[in-house]
Design a protein around this motif. Structure first.
Motif, PDB file in Angstrom:
ATOM      1  N   GLY A   1       0.815  -1.212   0.000  1.00  0.00           N
ATOM      2  CA  GLY A   1       0.000   0.000   0.000  1.00  0.00           C
ATOM      3  C   GLY A   1       0.848   1.262   0.000  1.00  0.00           C
ATOM      4  N   ILE A   2       0.233   2.345   0.458  1.00  0.00           N
ATOM      5  CA  ILE A   2       0.927   3.634   0.438  1.00  0.00           C
ATOM      6  C   ILE A   2       2.184   3.557   1.302  1.00  0.00           C
ATOM      7  N   ASN A   3       3.097   4.455   1.057  1.00  0.00           N
ATOM      8  CA  ASN A   3       4.422   4.469   1.705  1.00  0.00           C
ATOM      9  C   ASN A   3       5.291   3.294   1.277  1.00  0.00           C
ATOM     10  N   THR A   4       5.019   2.727   0.110  1.00  0.00           N
ATOM     11  CA  THR A   4       5.833   1.651  -0.446  1.00  0.00           C
ATOM     12  C   THR A   4       6.737   2.233  -1.523  1.00  0.00           C
ATOM     13  N   ILE A   5       8.004   1.839  -1.482  1.00  0.00           N
ATOM     14  CA  ILE A   5       8.950   2.229  -2.527  1.00  0.00           C
ATOM     15  C   ILE A   5       9.202   1.003  -3.401  1.00  0.00           C
ATOM     16  N   TYR A   6       8.813   1.106  -4.667  1.00  0.00           N
ATOM     17  CA  TYR A   6       8.947   0.025  -5.646  1.00  0.00           C
ATOM     18  C   TYR A   6      10.387   0.061  -6.152  1.00  0.00           C
ATOM     19  N   MET A   7      11.177  -0.959  -5.836  1.00  0.00           N
ATOM     20  CA  MET A   7      12.603  -0.934  -6.143  1.00  0.00           C
ATOM     21  C   MET A   7      12.967  -1.607  -7.459  1.00  0.00           C
ATOM     22  N   ASN A   8      12.408  -2.770  -7.735  1.00  0.00           N
ATOM     23  CA  ASN A   8      12.665  -3.407  -9.023  1.00  0.00           C
ATOM     24  C   ASN A   8      11.613  -4.457  -9.304  1.00  0.00           C
ATOM     25  N   GLN A   9      11.616  -4.908 -10.568  1.00  0.00           N
ATOM     26  CA  GLN A   9      10.614  -5.857 -11.028  1.00  0.00           C
ATOM     27  C   GLN A   9      11.220  -6.730 -12.115  1.00  0.00           C
ATOM     28  N   GLU A  10      11.089  -8.043 -11.966  1.00  0.00           N
ATOM     29  CA  GLU A  10      11.385  -8.982 -13.048  1.00  0.00           C
ATOM     30  C   GLU A  10      10.056  -9.289 -13.724  1.00  0.00           C
ATOM     31  N   LEU A  11      10.060  -9.300 -15.058  1.00  0.00           N
ATOM     32  CA  LEU A  11       8.818  -9.555 -15.797  1.00  0.00           C
ATOM     33  C   LEU A  11       9.036 -10.579 -16.890  1.00  0.00           C
ATOM     34  N   ASN A  12       8.052 -11.430 -17.048  1.00  0.00           N
ATOM     35  CA  ASN A  12       7.987 -12.354 -18.169  1.00  0.00           C
ATOM     36  C   ASN A  12       6.618 -12.173 -18.815  1.00  0.00           C
ATOM     37  N   PHE A  13       6.600 -11.804 -20.087  1.00  0.00           N
ATOM     38  CA  PHE A  13       5.351 -11.654 -20.817  1.00  0.00           C
ATOM     39  C   PHE A  13       5.076 -12.983 -21.508  1.00  0.00           C
ATOM     40  N   LEU A  14       4.042 -13.682 -21.068  1.00  0.00           N
ATOM     41  CA  LEU A  14       3.802 -15.060 -21.486  1.00  0.00           C
ATOM     42  C   LEU A  14       2.680 -15.224 -22.506  1.00  0.00           C
ATOM     43  N   ALA A  15       1.783 -14.255 -22.575  1.00  0.00           N
ATOM     44  CA  ALA A  15       0.659 -14.333 -23.514  1.00  0.00           C
ATOM     45  C   ALA A  15       0.201 -12.913 -23.828  1.00  0.00           C
ATOM     46  N   PRO A  16      -0.407 -12.716 -25.001  1.00  0.00           N
ATOM     47  CA  PRO A  16      -0.863 -11.375 -25.354  1.00  0.00           C
ATOM     48  C   PRO A  16      -2.070 -10.952 -24.512  1.00  0.00           C
ATOM     49  N   VAL A  17      -2.172  -9.654 -24.323  1.00  0.00           N
ATOM     50  CA  VAL A  17      -3.355  -9.064 -23.700  1.00  0.00           C
ATOM     51  C   VAL A  17      -4.162  -8.435 -24.827  1.00  0.00           C
ATOM     52  N   LEU A  18      -5.390  -8.902 -24.987  1.00  0.00           N
ATOM     53  CA  LEU A  18      -6.256  -8.415 -26.053  1.00  0.00           C
ATOM     54  C   LEU A  18      -7.167  -7.313 -25.536  1.00  0.00           C
ATOM     55  N   TYR A  19      -7.598  -6.454 -26.429  1.00  0.00           N
ATOM     56  CA  TYR A  19      -8.598  -5.454 -26.072  1.00  0.00           C
ATOM     57  C   TYR A  19      -9.801  -6.205 -25.486  1.00  0.00           C
ATOM     58  N   GLY A  20     -10.317  -5.732 -24.365  1.00  0.00           N
ATOM     59  CA  GLY A  20     -11.474  -6.353 -23.729  1.00  0.00           C
ATOM     60  C   GLY A  20     -11.128  -7.427 -22.712  1.00  0.00           C
ATOM     61  N   ASP A  21      -9.846  -7.829 -22.632  1.00  0.00           N
ATOM     62  CA  ASP A  21      -9.465  -8.807 -21.605  1.00  0.00           C
ATOM     63  C   ASP A  21      -9.610  -8.191 -20.220  1.00  0.00           C
ATOM     64  N   THR A  22     -10.053  -9.007 -19.285  1.00  0.00           N
ATOM     65  CA  THR A  22     -10.088  -8.590 -17.878  1.00  0.00           C
ATOM     66  C   THR A  22      -8.885  -9.219 -17.198  1.00  0.00           C
ATOM     67  N   LEU A  23      -7.995  -8.356 -16.738  1.00  0.00           N
ATOM     68  CA  LEU A  23      -6.764  -8.805 -16.100  1.00  0.00           C
ATOM     69  C   LEU A  23      -6.885  -8.728 -14.588  1.00  0.00           C
TER      70      LEU A  23
END
Length: 138
Positions: free
Chosen positions: A76-98
């Motif tokens: 929540g608030i007062n959080t410092i986002y330091m880094n992120q590893e990401l793997n994109f595994l499938a496309p996100v289509l218009y209208g998808d609910t993520l």
């Protein structure tokens, strides 16, 4: 309303999630903010001849939902986002609910740092993005 979970109240296995349906407006707004006007995202004619045969959302939109969970839900608030590893595994289509989900998997009490497993799924429970985030919490 945003949460402010104290570091000491966060435990291994704690989870939080946020869901959003990705609209055409979201994709165009993201393109405008970032300058990423790759035609596979915004041009229907071009996208018809692409790998996915239709327009797809920017992968970083799914990553942005992870940021929203970390910044408003857990920790929540007062959080410092330091880094992120990401793997994109499938496309996100218009209208998808993520649904972006974060799960606490590691804590460093000395430095008040937390590692979260991060997962974004679509409405079919298919993982579209996964990775790990490291944050610092006051």
């Amino acid at each position: 309303m945003a949460q402010d979970v104290k570091y000491e109240d966060i435990h291994i296995g704690d989870k939080a999630a946020l869901s959003k349906t990705i609209s055409e407006y979201d994709v165009y707004a993201f393109a405008g903010v970032t300058g990423d006007f790759n035609p596979v995202h915004i041009n229907s004619e071009f996208a018809r001849n692409s790998l996915f045969k239709q327009r797809i959302a920017h992968g970083m939109i799914s990553a942005g939902l992870i940021s929203a969970v970390l910044g408003t839900e857990l920790p929540g608030i007062n959080t410092i986002y330091m880094n992120q590893e990401l793997n994109f595994l499938a496309p996100v289509l218009y209208g998808d609910t993520l649904t972006a989900t974060v799960e606490c998997i590691e804590k460093n009490d000395e430095k008040h740092r937390i590692v979260f497993k991060t997962t974004v799924t679509n409405q079919h429970d298919k993982i579209v993005t996964d990775g790990k985030a490291r944050v610092m919490k006051k």
